[in-house]
Design a protein around this motif. Structure first.
Motif, PDB file in Angstrom:
ATOM      1  N   ASP A 186      -1.476   1.969  -9.357  1.00  0.00           N
ATOM      2  CA  ASP A 186      -2.843   1.875  -8.521  1.00  0.00           C
ATOM      3  C   ASP A 186      -3.237   3.146  -7.870  1.00  0.00           C
ATOM      4  N   THR A 187      -4.506   3.484  -8.199  1.00  0.00           N
ATOM      5  CA  THR A 187      -5.115   4.582  -7.398  1.00  0.00           C
ATOM      6  C   THR A 187      -5.379   4.604  -6.108  1.00  0.00           C
ATOM      7  N   ALA A 188      -5.377   3.462  -5.550  1.00  0.00           N
ATOM      8  CA  ALA A 188      -5.848   3.180  -4.066  1.00  0.00           C
ATOM      9  C   ALA A 188      -4.920   1.926  -3.659  1.00  0.00           C
ATOM     10  N   PRO A 189      -4.492   2.063  -2.290  1.00  0.00           N
ATOM     11  CA  PRO A 189      -3.651   0.664  -1.925  1.00  0.00           C
ATOM     12  C   PRO A 189      -4.605  -0.591  -1.698  1.00  0.00           C
ATOM     13  N   ALA A 190      -4.041  -1.618  -1.660  1.00  0.00           N
ATOM     14  CA  ALA A 190      -4.700  -2.926  -1.418  1.00  0.00           C
ATOM     15  C   ALA A 190      -4.790  -3.174   0.164  1.00  0.00           C
ATOM     16  N   GLY A 191      -3.811  -2.568   0.660  1.00  0.00           N
ATOM     17  CA  GLY A 191      -3.621  -2.213   2.191  1.00  0.00           C
ATOM     18  C   GLY A 191      -2.669  -1.299   2.732  1.00  0.00           C
ATOM     19  N   VAL A 192      -2.821  -0.924   3.978  1.00  0.00           N
ATOM     20  CA  VAL A 192      -1.784  -0.306   4.553  1.00  0.00           C
ATOM     21  C   VAL A 192      -1.383  -0.931   5.880  1.00  0.00           C
ATOM     22  N   ILE A 193      -0.135  -1.078   6.381  1.00  0.00           N
ATOM     23  CA  ILE A 193       0.413  -1.679   7.580  1.00  0.00           C
ATOM     24  C   ILE A 193       1.139  -0.816   8.338  1.00  0.00           C
ATOM     25  N   LYS A 194       0.432  -0.491   9.567  1.00  0.00           N
ATOM     26  CA  LYS A 194       0.872   0.532  10.461  1.00  0.00           C
ATOM     27  C   LYS A 194       2.026  -0.421  11.272  1.00  0.00           C
ATOM     28  N   ILE A 195       3.331   0.154  10.927  1.00  0.00           N
ATOM     29  CA  ILE A 195       4.497  -0.809  11.651  1.00  0.00           C
ATOM     30  C   ILE A 195       4.992   0.011  12.798  1.00  0.00           C
ATOM     31  N   GLU A 196       4.624   1.097  13.338  1.00  0.00           N
ATOM     32  CA  GLU A 196       5.360   1.596  14.528  1.00  0.00           C
ATOM     33  C   GLU A 196       5.269   0.654  15.577  1.00  0.00           C
ATOM     34  N   GLY A 197       6.557   0.314  16.040  1.00  0.00           N
ATOM     35  CA  GLY A 197       6.775  -0.794  17.101  1.00  0.00           C
ATOM     36  C   GLY A 197       6.597  -2.050  16.939  1.00  0.00           C
ATOM     37  N   SER A 198       6.497  -2.428  15.456  1.00  0.00           N
ATOM     38  CA  SER A 198       6.495  -3.673  15.088  1.00  0.00           C
ATOM     39  C   SER A 198       7.791  -4.324  15.161  1.00  0.00           C
ATOM     40  N   LEU A 199       7.625  -5.717  15.061  1.00  0.00           N
ATOM     41  CA  LEU A 199       9.172  -6.796  15.387  1.00  0.00           C
ATOM     42  C   LEU A 199       9.074  -6.961  13.899  1.00  0.00           C
ATOM     43  N   VAL A 200      10.545  -6.875  13.192  1.00  0.00           N
ATOM     44  CA  VAL A 200      10.833  -7.308  12.071  1.00  0.00           C
ATOM     45  C   VAL A 200      11.754  -8.536  12.151  1.00  0.00           C
ATOM     46  N   SER A 201      11.616  -9.524  11.422  1.00  0.00           N
ATOM     47  CA  SER A 201      12.262 -10.851  11.823  1.00  0.00           C
ATOM     48  C   SER A 201      12.538 -11.556  10.383  1.00  0.00           C
ATOM     49  N   ASN A 202      13.438 -12.664  10.342  1.00  0.00           N
ATOM     50  CA  ASN A 202      13.622 -13.167   9.173  1.00  0.00           C
ATOM     51  C   ASN A 202      12.555 -14.535   9.443  1.00  0.00           C
ATOM     52  N   ALA A 203      12.002 -15.030   8.293  1.00  0.00           N
ATOM     53  CA  ALA A 203      10.996 -15.987   8.113  1.00  0.00           C
ATOM     54  C   ALA A 203      11.227 -17.011   7.332  1.00  0.00           C
ATOM     55  N   ASP A 204      12.538 -17.189   6.787  1.00  0.00           N
ATOM     56  CA  ASP A 204      13.097 -18.082   5.786  1.00  0.00           C
ATOM     57  C   ASP A 204      12.745 -19.359   6.266  1.00  0.00           C
ATOM     58  N   LYS A 205      12.972 -20.066   7.634  1.00  0.00           N
ATOM     59  CA  LYS A 205      12.572 -21.222   8.003  1.00  0.00           C
ATOM     60  C   LYS A 205      11.219 -21.543   8.280  1.00  0.00           C
ATOM     61  N   ASP A 255      15.064 -15.217   1.887  1.00  0.00           N
ATOM     62  CA  ASP A 255      15.210 -13.856   2.137  1.00  0.00           C
ATOM     63  C   ASP A 255      13.565 -13.433   2.623  1.00  0.00           C
ATOM     64  N   CYS A 256      12.965 -14.038   3.466  1.00  0.00           N
ATOM     65  CA  CYS A 256      11.634 -13.609   3.675  1.00  0.00           C
ATOM     66  C   CYS A 256      11.432 -12.790   5.061  1.00  0.00           C
ATOM     67  N   ILE A 257      10.497 -11.852   4.949  1.00  0.00           N
ATOM     68  CA  ILE A 257      10.548 -10.815   6.044  1.00  0.00           C
ATOM     69  C   ILE A 257       9.263 -11.014   6.700  1.00  0.00           C
ATOM     70  N   GLU A 258       9.403 -11.407   8.088  1.00  0.00           N
ATOM     71  CA  GLU A 258       8.353 -11.331   9.095  1.00  0.00           C
ATOM     72  C   GLU A 258       7.704 -10.086   9.683  1.00  0.00           C
ATOM     73  N   LEU A 259       7.004  -9.646   9.587  1.00  0.00           N
ATOM     74  CA  LEU A 259       6.652  -8.269  10.259  1.00  0.00           C
ATOM     75  C   LEU A 259       5.259  -8.337  11.147  1.00  0.00           C
ATOM     76  N   THR A 260       5.709  -8.433  12.268  1.00  0.00           N
ATOM     77  CA  THR A 260       4.473  -8.631  13.632  1.00  0.00           C
ATOM     78  C   THR A 260       4.137  -7.207  13.962  1.00  0.00           C
ATOM     79  N   THR A 261       2.949  -6.866  13.791  1.00  0.00           N
ATOM     80  CA  THR A 261       2.401  -5.479  14.120  1.00  0.00           C
ATOM     81  C   THR A 261       2.197  -5.554  15.637  1.00  0.00           C
ATOM     82  N   ARG A 262       2.441  -4.453  16.335  1.00  0.00           N
ATOM     83  CA  ARG A 262       2.108  -4.235  17.728  1.00  0.00           C
ATOM     84  C   ARG A 262       0.667  -4.091  18.151  1.00  0.00           C
ATOM     85  N   ASP A 263      -0.071  -3.140  17.145  1.00  0.00           N
ATOM     86  CA  ASP A 263      -1.479  -2.859  17.689  1.00  0.00           C
ATOM     87  C   ASP A 263      -2.524  -3.786  17.443  1.00  0.00           C
ATOM     88  N   ASN A 264      -2.347  -4.652  16.286  1.00  0.00           N
ATOM     89  CA  ASN A 264      -3.362  -5.699  16.044  1.00  0.00           C
ATOM     90  C   ASN A 264      -2.586  -7.100  16.228  1.00  0.00           C
TER      91      ASN A 264
END
Length: 194
Positions: A49-68, A74-83
């Motif tokens: 691809d020549t352009a991203p479908a999206g960009v996630i700003k992850i500084e200060g985000s919470l990374v957790s497991n979302a299997d349940k 092995d599912c990752i949950e990424l909750t952003t701080r900004d929005n």
């Protein structure tokens, strides 16, 4: 005018690879090419691809497991701080899951540990830490907490109960409890002390 970002234009990424991501509006799952560079997590429809479908700003985000939550292994949950948006994604293997979690946790750290003010040592000899966030049932998260506690100055011994998300620490002289809590929080855990 913003610079165009393509897969080829991102030099020396911190991590890259395919993961399957849940859509934001329609909750279907689509395979995407992810590139982590600094605190930006780009995702593309494919590797050319020549352009991203999206960009996630992850500084200060919470990374957790979302299997349940998602029913995906092995599912990752990424909750952003900004929005305060939550993203769900999973790689093709458990090895890749652990590698992505480690890379994302490192990228979300936004405080310079060396720039933190020092505090006086805590006098209490036993502390109970309630550690929530990434889910200690995940071996990767459990081992991160064990690694931090085993290397922390002033921790004589500890008992970690992953099911209850509790760590009981026997402290000696020189334990800087606020700094220990800050380090655990930098890894994305939510810590309270009693």
């Amino acid at each position: 005018m913003a610079q165009q970002v393509s897969v080829a234009s991102i030099i020396n990424p911190d991590k890259q690879g395919f993961m399957t991501k849940q859509g934001g509006m329609f909750k279907n799952w689509k395979r995407r090419w992810f590139i982590l560079k600094g605190t930006d997590l780009y995702y593309f429809r494919d590797k050319s691809d020549t352009a991203p479908a999206g960009v996630i700003k992850i500084e200060g985000s919470l990374v957790s497991n979302a299997d349940k939550h998602t029913g995906k292994k092995d599912c990752i949950e990424l909750t952003t701080r900004d929005n305060n948006r939550t993203y769900y994604m999973f790689p093709d293997s458990h090895v890749e899951y652990e590698s992505w979690v480690n890379a994302l946790v490192r990228a979300t750290e936004h405080k310079d540990r060396q720039a933190r003010p020092t505090t006086a040592p805590v006098e209490k000899t036993t502390h109970t830490l309630f550690i929530r966030g990434m889910g200690l049932e995940c071996k990767c998260c459990d081992s991160k907490v064990r690694n931090v506690l085993s290397k922390a100055a002033g921790v004589q011994s500890f008992d970690l109960n992953s099911d209850e998300e509790i760590a009981v620490i026997k402290a000696g002289a020189g334990l800087d409890l606020p700094s220990l809590v800050n380090i655990l929080e930098d890894y994305g855990f939510i810590v309270s002390v009693s």
